[in-house]
Structures are given as structure tokens and as C-alpha cells.
Design a protein around this motif. Structure first.
Motif, short mmCIF file in Angstrom:
data_model
loop_
_atom_site.label_atom_id
_atom_site.label_comp_id
_atom_site.label_asym_id
_atom_site.label_seq_id
_atom_site.Cartn_x
_atom_site.Cartn_y
_atom_site.Cartn_z
N UNK A 65 1.01 -1.13 -0.15
CA UNK A 65 0.04 0.12 0.04
C UNK A 65 0.84 1.26 0.04
N UNK A 66 0.57 2.13 1.14
CA UNK A 66 1.42 3.46 1.14
C UNK A 66 2.63 3.37 1.77
N UNK A 67 3.12 2.28 2.16
CA UNK A 67 4.39 2.13 2.83
C UNK A 67 5.44 2.45 2.14
N UNK A 68 6.60 3.03 3.05
CA UNK A 68 7.76 3.57 2.23
C UNK A 68 8.65 2.21 2.03
N UNK A 69 8.45 1.61 0.73
CA UNK A 69 9.15 0.54 0.56
C UNK A 69 10.31 0.71 -0.37
N UNK A 70 11.23 0.19 -0.34
CA UNK A 70 12.63 0.00 -1.48
C UNK A 70 12.23 -0.62 -2.45
N UNK A 71 12.63 0.09 -3.69
CA UNK A 71 12.34 -0.41 -5.07
C UNK A 71 14.04 -0.70 -5.51
N UNK A 72 14.07 -2.08 -6.12
CA UNK A 72 15.20 -2.33 -6.68
C UNK A 72 15.80 -1.43 -7.75
N UNK A 73 17.06 -0.99 -7.62
CA UNK A 73 17.49 -0.02 -8.34
C UNK A 73 17.71 -0.65 -9.62
N UNK A 74 17.90 0.35 -10.76
CA UNK A 74 18.18 -0.01 -11.94
C UNK A 74 19.83 0.09 -12.21
N UNK A 75 20.70 -0.97 -12.70
CA UNK A 75 22.15 -0.52 -12.49
C UNK A 75 22.71 -0.72 -13.80
N UNK A 76 24.10 -0.36 -14.02
CA UNK A 76 24.63 -0.14 -15.29
C UNK A 76 25.81 -1.09 -15.68
N UNK A 77 25.96 -1.49 -16.90
CA UNK A 77 27.03 -2.30 -17.36
C UNK A 77 28.17 -1.36 -17.70
N UNK A 78 29.58 -2.03 -17.27
CA UNK A 78 30.50 -1.13 -17.81
C UNK A 78 30.90 -1.19 -19.27
N UNK B 178 2.24 8.79 -5.83
CA UNK B 178 1.54 7.40 -5.79
C UNK B 178 1.70 6.96 -7.28
N UNK B 179 2.00 7.69 -8.33
CA UNK B 179 2.01 7.17 -9.97
C UNK B 179 3.35 6.35 -9.93
N UNK B 180 3.25 5.20 -10.76
CA UNK B 180 4.62 4.54 -10.93
C UNK B 180 5.06 4.98 -12.35
#
Lengths: 354, 532
Positions: B196-209, B319-321
């Protein structure tokens, strides 16, 4: 009656029975030696006459090579009394390794017993320790601190086998001393129901063969050296402690490094040696066994040869006994495995680096 | 509690990541509820008890053991909880070891005065490994070397491949022990828990060398460029239900950076770089390290090491993804957001404009500030995807700086490398007052060599050891005999804490310089003169 401190003395070469004219486990070559057991710090080469159990003599010969285990050898069965220079001497099982013995001596109305190394828990590869009441009890104190309490060995082996089933693609390499620990561990593993092959570092094979010749069957043993890496996935490999985290172990498939030793009770010891699965299995008394043995032999005086003597003497005094440190030098702990060869032979060593 | 104690011991001693995951997975598979959930909470640092402290353990030991033997034992073992666990006098009781959940619940509700009796009863009923686990739990010192991430990977494995660790990441911070809905979900018995509204972590986007072949194939106009700053990647999560600052690894670091959280009075999830910045100038990473070492900063540290977040991206707004949108669309939203909200302690990461790749490359080479690691290249049409999707984002680090150094000491590695000397201390030459030169240790390198080079170095070290200090071998390093290593590093900084006076950022072995003699290695002076 004369107190044993008038006839049993500490000399640079070791503990000396003056009227009997012999040393017990001398650290240098002497004319006449009584040997409690065949570990390298107690049984050294180059003596004149050697008196020990038949099993100890046989193992000494295997480890030292023919002719180096004393100029003449005399096997003394457990419980059979021999008189040397008026001293009545006999051997009694010590429960440490195959052939290990306590040395009991009587002279002029007093009795002293030298335990050698010993333990009190049952061991499928040797006779159990038999306490002998005495005036002076000379004991070791390798694990002479109350933090050392060895759990039941069957439980430790069950932990090993549970790990083998959890990591079936890895090799479990178990560090264990070549004489005694190795064969006891094999028997414990067999008793836990593992009857498949066990793979051995080349340094462990000769004593295993000697045990089998002395009537201790060990089952299907194979040299780890010639086994293919794939064959060793899921296998149990036994090796000297010095080899488990060194070059030799590179031939193994993603090894789980295990070490069977009383020292593994302390986590930091395991961590410092890079041991992933510590197995607390020892051929020495733990603290409770040491304290109980003092009660069983009920000697008014306790001499401590090596180990953590100050704590055991403190405990003896709490029991109302006199304690005395002998500070004998030259006895280490075979569990540290420092005298184990790093590799089986020069050829194999070269192969290991390839 | 027996299974938990065994798990703790094995996690402490197991170096391998896969092995740790297997141990965790078995624990979650075989332990009943709520014990496995409480175990998960204990391992991920979600449990804390105020009433029970080390003093309690010491008092228990004094009541039950001989003081002389206790002192000698403590001296030998070196750890209070372990000493007590090992030497606790065993009494034959018929009681079973307590369950983990039972211990945790009782610790939370028992008045302080009754704790000693309660804990002594548990210790009497437990074997040594369980005693140790209980005492470590009480003192909050589990330290098993298993990251929270590994626990999530193990949990994901329970689903048989239908749920990824990143999926668990997205609900994790909305859950609490003993995590019944989470276990039900991964075992296919329940719905995905709704954060719901809980301040949860979102897996980050990472880069390749970005390697040479990728560079050659790069469709430059499709990409936007930004500076790659040398701080730590963070995620700012602010919802009506709470405000959190997360590290890239999902650790909640809000308490360590209150001045950031204070300014998060918006409803958005932002991605950025946490940096120490003074008068608009980004400080070297070592300054940020000072703050990262502290769970709670002192007032002095707040002024001495002021931080800000340089914003890279926006994931949610009101609240919008926004993650399915293209990078340039999110970028426009982010710019509008910053202009409208003007959040304190935050600024916008600028886009680096260059007409073509050679021009961009020149800009990259021109940026010599230690706080810039290089450039980020992001596809203008890339959605925000968790993990490291191929071809979307590239990190294009500056060419490393290098120095030729002499191998001085070696130590064995860990895990698969435990039989190899793979940790190398290297040094540079310094002139003494009498005109002679000596080697001064400058840093340590653990990587950058090939397997074949490792085998060669290992053999050389074993054959050329001059002294041993415990696990460390000193090796030949005279002027004529020794190994010269080309050391690559990202930045160098003056340091009063290092004997050499300099600290290298991310040193690694560039290559072996077997063609050089030690006397041809670099001088410390040369390196020092290149520093700002």
C-alpha cells in the motif's frame, strides 16, 4: 614408604624413574624408554631399549621406518607386571589411541601412575581408560579449561553427514591427525551408516593399514590423490590438518573445509584456520573428564605434565589435592597437526602445483 | 532454537555466497512458523532488546562459575558471550531448549529484574551452541556475515522460480516479523502482500561497464550522458505513510542522514547519489566514508561533512509508478519536480552535452576531479528496470591512474582463494636522509589478475618468502629481486592515517611487470606531486 618425588624425577630428557633406570616418553634419545603411545611427541626415534604395548610398537615401526623405533623392543601386554630395578611396572589402557597406555609404577610402598594422553569417552578403535588408584597421578591437561567440553562424537559426525547431504556437489575435506583421530573418525562415520568409500590423503594410509592389520576394520578406503575431481564431488575426504586449506586441497571439488579437533569448540579457532564446519572430536579428556578422573584415581597428589596446568591444579586443589606443574617441554598437541607432512611425496607435491 | 543456533554457526564460518543461500533456504524450508520468521528478523537486524545487556551475562557467569576459572577462560576465548556459553555448568534437566519465538517474546515482555532467572533457565536447558545463540541474541551481536539480500535470495528460492528476490524487495519494508504473509506468498499459499502506502524500497536499475566492443557498437544519438559521481547510490522514498533513505543494498540509512530526511516532505520516490559537498565542491569519497561509519551522526559531523543528494531519476510521483516511462520523460518530470518543489539538500544531476562520441570522450578525459568516476550513458527510451538490463545503461569510467609498485607482503584469500596468496600489499620507493631508498607500503590489491597470474604469483610468493608474521608472508623486495605490479586506481588522496601519506581509491593489479626490476618501480614523491 618413600614419596614418589624421591624416585620419579623431571630431567631435561623427560620423566625419569630413577630406581627403574628408565624414562617415560623421553624427548631425546635415551638408553631405556617406556612409551605410552605412538604419537610423535611421545614416541621419538633413536632410543636404546623400548618398552610399550605391542600395538604401540607396531605403529611406531610404521611411522618411523624399520629399525628406528629403538634398538631393542619389548612388548608388554596390558596388566602384566614387570620388575625393573626393583620397580614393579605395568601398563593399563589409556583410551587415547590404539595401543595407548598408562604407566603404573610401585616402589618402596608407594604407587605413581603416568597417564600419558587419555580420554574417558568410548572409542571404537581402542580399549577404554581404566582408572588406577594411586599416591601420585601424573596427568596431561591439553583441554584443561572449563570452556572445553566435548559433545557426543556421534552428534558431530551426524552434523558432518547432514552437511554432505545439503551440499551434494561439494567435497567435504576433514582435517584429522594421521594416528588415532583419523581411524576413530572413520569408525564413527561407519557407525553412522556411511559404508561407501572414504577418500584419504596419502599421509593417512599407512597408519590405517596398520590399524586394519591390528584388527580394526575400516571399510572401503581409497587414495584421494588418484581420484578424479568429479568422483570427489559429494565425497568425504580425510587429510592431515596442514593440508586441508593448502595447495593439496585444490584437487577437490569446491571443498567444505572441516576439522575434527577439540580446539574447534572455540569459534575463533575455527575462523582463524578457515574452517567452515568445525567438528568437536578429541582424543583427549575434556575439562569434565579431567576433573572426574582426579576423583576416580583419588590420588592425594596430582602432577600435570603439559597443557593448561594452572587451571587443572586449581581444580585439584579445590578437591583437596596437592597439585604440581611439571612443565615438561616437548609435548605439544598432535591435534594441531604441525608435524604432519605437507604432501605425500615430492612427486605428488609437484603434481599438486600443476 | 537448535536449528537457528546451527544456522548461525555455519553462516559465521561459511565464506561462499551460494553456500550461505543454501543454508538459509534449508532453515526456511524446515523450521516451523513462527520460528523461521523470527529467525529471519534476527538475521536481518529487525530485533532489539533494551532490558538485556552484557552486564547481565557477566552477573550470571559470576553466580555460576569459579571466578578464577572464569577469568582464565575469558582470557583464552576473548568473547564474553562465548566464554559463558562454553563454560556454563551443565545441569541435567528434563527441560527442552526454548524455541526461538519463545525467547524473543519473553525478552520483549519480561521485567528487567526477572531476566537473570529466565535466562539461566534457558541456559540450563540448552547445549552450548544454543546457549551461544541465546546470549548473542540478547546482546544484539549476531554478526553472521549474511546480508539481508542473501536472506531474500533464499526466500525467493522457496517459490521455485516464480518470485524473484527483487519482487520480495518491493514488499519487504512494508512487512514485520514473523512475516507470515511473506512465507505464504513465496510458498504459493497466499497473495502478494500489498505494501500500500508503506515507504518500501524499489530495486534500483544498474549499469554495465562500457567495454571497447560496446563502445564501437554504441548508437550515440540514442543516449543521454551524465557525470558518474563517486558517492553512494541512494533511494529517497517519501509517501504519506513515511520517509526513508535507502542504500543501494536496501539498508535503511535514514537515521544516519537526518538532514536529508528532514527535507523529504513530498510524495515521490527518487534515485540519486549521496555526496559530501562543501561550497558547491564535491569532496572525496573518504569524507563521505566518515559519515557512513556512523549510525547516528554527531552535531560536529553534520557541519564538518555536509551531505546532499544529486538526483538522477524519479520512480514514483504522487503514488503514480513512472518506471515504465522512457528516461527522457522521467527526466522531464524530475526537472519539473525540482523546479516546483525546490527540495533542500538536493540538486539535479546535469546532463553532459557533446555533439558526438569523440567530443564526449574528450570531456570525460578532461574531468580530473577525484569525485568524478566517469560518465553514465543512459538510453533515452529506457524504462526504469530493476537489476542490470543489457544495453540500457552504461558506466563509462575514466581510464584508471596507474603506478608501478613492488610486491612487499602477501596474505591468503578467503573462500575459493583460501589456498592462494591473493591479497597483496605493495609499496613505492622513498628516499632516506642518507640517500638510500626504502619501500613504503602504499596499499593493498586483491583483484585484477588472471587465474594463471594468480597461480604464478602464489608459487613465487611461497618460494621467495623472507619472513612470516602469522598469516602474512613478507617476500623478497630488494632493488634487484622482487615482483613489480602495475597498480591501477581511480583516485589518490592525501591521508594522515597512512604511513605513506597517501590513500588510493579502489587499487587493483593492472598487470604484472615481470620485465621490470624493483628499482625501476615508481617513487612515492612522484605520486605525491601529482596530488592536488
Amino acid at each position: 614408604m618413600r614419596h614418589p618425588d624421591t624416585w620419579l624425577k623431571v630431567r631435561p630428557d623427560g620423566l625419569w624413574c630413577e630406581p627403574g633406570g628408565f624414562f617415560i616418553d623421553p624427548v631425546n634419545p635415551v638408553e631405556r624408554a617406556v612409551i605410552t603411545h605412538a604419537h610423535a611427541d611421545h614416541a621419538r626415534p633413536g632410543h636404546g631399549a623400548v618398552l610399550a604395548s605391542a600395538e604401540t610398537l607396531a605403529i611406531m615401526e610404521v611411522r618411523m621406518g624399520a629399525g628406528r623405533a629403538g634398538r631393542t623392543q619389548q612388548a608388554l601386554p596390558y596388566g602384566e607386571v614387570l620388575t625393573l630395578g626393583g620397580v614393579r611396572v605395568w601398563l593399563q589402557p589409556a583410551g587415547h589411541v590404539l595401543g595407548s597406555a598408562q604407566v603404573a609404577m610401585e616402589w618402596d610402598g608407594s604407587r605413581a601412575v603416568v597417564s600419558g594422553d587419555y580420554k574417558r569417552v568410548p572409542d571404537p578403535t581402542c580399549l577404554p581408560f581404566e582408572p588406577i588408584p594411586c599416591d601420585v597421578f601424573v596427568t596431561e591437561a591439553t583441554f584443561g579449561l572449563p570452556v572445553f567440553r566435548h559433545p557426543p562424537p556421534a552428534d558431530e559426525v551426524a552434523r558432518l553427514l547432514a552437511s554432505v547431504s545439503l551440499f551434494p556437489e561439494r567435497t567435504h575435506v576433514v582435517g584429522c591427525y594421521a594416528l588415532g583421530k583419523c581411524q576413530r573418525l572413520i569408525r564413527l562415520i561407519r557407525e553412522a551408516g556411511w559404508d561407501g568409500p572414504l577418500y584419504l590423503h596419502g599421509a593417512l594410509l599407512p597408519v590405517c593399514r596398520a590399524y586394519e592389520a591390528l584388527g580394526i576394520p575400516l571399510g572401503d578406503l581409497r587414495p584421494a590423490t588418484v581420484a578424479a575431481k568429479a568422483e570427489l564431488a559429494g565425497a568425504i575426504v580425510l587429510a592431515p590438518p596442514s593440508a586441508i586449506a593448502d595447495r593439496w586441497a585444490r584437487r577437490l571439488a569446491d571443498p567444505v573445509v572441516c576439522l575434527a579437533s577439540g580446539w574447534m569448540r572455540v569459534r575463533q579457532r575455527a575462523k582463524a584456520k578457515g574452517v567452515e564446519l568445525p567438528l568437536v572430536i578429541s582424543d583427549h579428556c575434556d575439562w569434565d573428564e579431567l576433573c572426574r578422573t582426579l576423583v576416580d584415581v583419588d590420588a592425594p597428589e596430582v602432577w600435570v605434565t603439559h597443557g593448561r596446568e594452572e587451571a587443572l591444579i586449581h581444580a585439584a586443589e579445590a578437591q583437596g589435592r596437592r597439585g604440581r606443574p611439571l612443565r615438561l617441554v616437548g609435548y605439544g598437541d598432535e591435534e594441531e597437526g604441525e608435524d604432519a607432512p605437507p604432501a605425500e611425496s615430492p612427486n605428488v607435491a609437484a603434481d599438486a602445483t600443476a | 532454537m537448535i536449528a537457528f543456533a546451527e544456522l548461525l554457526e555455519r553462516l559465521t564460518l561459511t565464506p561462499g555466497r551460494l553456500a550461505k543461500v543454501a543454508l538459509l533456504r534449508r532453515f526456511f524450508e524446515t523450521e516451523p512458523d513462527p520460528d523461521r520468521g523470527i529467525g529471519l528478523a534476527a538475521l536481518t537486524g529487525e530485533l532489539a532488546f533494551d532490558a538485556a545487556k552484557p552486564g547481565l551475562i557477566r552477573a550470571l557467569a559470576e553466580a555460576r562459575t569459579d571466578p578464577v576459572l572464569f577469568a582464565w577462560s575469558y582470557d583464552y576465548v576473548g568473547d564474553l558471550a562465548e566464554t559463558v556459553a562454553l563454560m556454563w555448568p551443565e545441569r541435567r534437566t528434563n527441560a527442552q531448549p526454548p524455541l526461538l519465538a519463545e525467547v524473543v517474546e519473553a525478552l520483549a515482555v519480561t521485567p528487567k529484574a526477572e531476566l537473570p532467572h529466565l535466562v539461566a533457565g534457558w541456559l540450563d536447558a540448552s547445549p552450548a551452541p544454543v546457549r551461544l545463540a541465546i546470549l548473542k541474541l540478547i546482546t544484539g551481536a549476531l554478526r553472521v556475515g549474511a546480508s539481508v539480500r542473501l536472506a531474500k535470495v533464499a526466500l525467493a528460492e522457496l517459490s521455485g522460480g516464480t518470485i524473484a528476490a527483487d519482487d520480495i524487495e518491493e514488499v519487504w519494508h512494508g512487512l514485520s516479523p514473523p512475516y507470515d504473509p511473506l512465507f505464504a506468498w513465496v510458498e504459493g499459499r497466499g497473495e502478494r502482500p500489498d505494501p500500500a502506502d508503506a515507504p518500501v524500497f524499489r530495486p534500483p536499475m544498474l549499469a554495465h561497464p562500457l567495454e571497447a566492443p560496446d563502445l564501437a557498437a554504441l548508437d550515440y544519438p540514442a543516449f543521454a550522458a551524465e557525470w558518474k559521481w563517486d558517492g553512494i547510490r541512494v533511494q529517497l522514498v517519501s509517501t504519506p505513510a513515511g520517509h526513508r533513505l535507502y542504500s543501494r543494498g536496501a539498508d535503511d540509512i535514514s537515521a544516519a542522514f537526518p538532514e536529508i530526511v528532514e527535507h523529504m516532505s513530498f510524495d515521490a520516490v527518487l534515485d540519486g547519489e549521496l555526496l559530501v559537498v562543501r561550497d558547491g565542491v564535491v569532496a572525496p569519497f573518504a569524507d563521505l566514508q566518515q559519515r557512513l561509519n556512523r549510525k547516528l551522526p554527531t552535531a560536529r559531523m553534520l557541519t564538518q561533512f555536509p551531505v546532499l543528494v544529486r538526483l538522477y531519476d524519479v520512480l514514483f510521483e504522487n503514488g503514480v509508478d513512472l518506471r515504465p516511462l522512457a528516461f527522457i520523460e522521467r527526466r522531464a518530470r524530475l526537472e519539473a519536480f525540482v523546479a516546483r518543489v525546490q527540495p533542500g539538500r538536493m540538486d539535479l544531476s546535469e546532463l553532459v552535452e557533446a555533439p558526438d562520441l569523440p567530443a564526449l570522450s574528450a570531456l570525460r578525459d578532461g574531468a580530473r576531479a577525484a569525485s568524478i568516476e566517469g560518465l553514465m550513458l543512459k538510453r533515452r527510451d529506457s524504462p526504469y528496470l530493476p537489476g542490470r538490463p543489457k544495453g540500457m545503461w552504461w558506466k563509462w569510467k575514466r581510464d584508471p591512474l596507474t603506478v608501478d609498485a613492488v610486491l612487499m607482503y602477501a596474505q591468503r584469500g578467503h573462500g575459493k582463494r583460501s589456498s592462494y596468496y591473493s591479497d597483496y600489499t605493495f609499496g613505492l620507493w622513498r628516499e632516506l636522509a642518507n640517500g638510500d631508498e626504502e619501500l613504503v607500503p602504499v596499499g593493498k590489491a586483491y583483484s585484477g589478475f588472471t587465474d594463471a597470474e594468480l597461480v604464478m604469483l602464489d608459487r613465487w610468493i611461497r618460494n621467495n618468502t623472507t619472513q612470516r608474521f602469522g598469516p602474512v608472508r613478507e617476500v623478497e623486495h630488494g632493488t634487484a629481486k622482487g615482483i613489480v605490479l602495475e597498480i591501477a586506481f581511480d583516485a589518490a588522496q592525501r591521508s594522515a592515517r597512512h604511513k605513506s601519506g597517501v590513500a588510493l581509491r579502489f587499487p587493483r593489479v593492472g598487470r604484472l611487470r615481470l620485465d621490470k626490476k624493483p628499482e625501476e618501480a615508481d617513487r612515492l614523491d612522484t605520486l605525491m606531486r601529482s596530488l592536488p
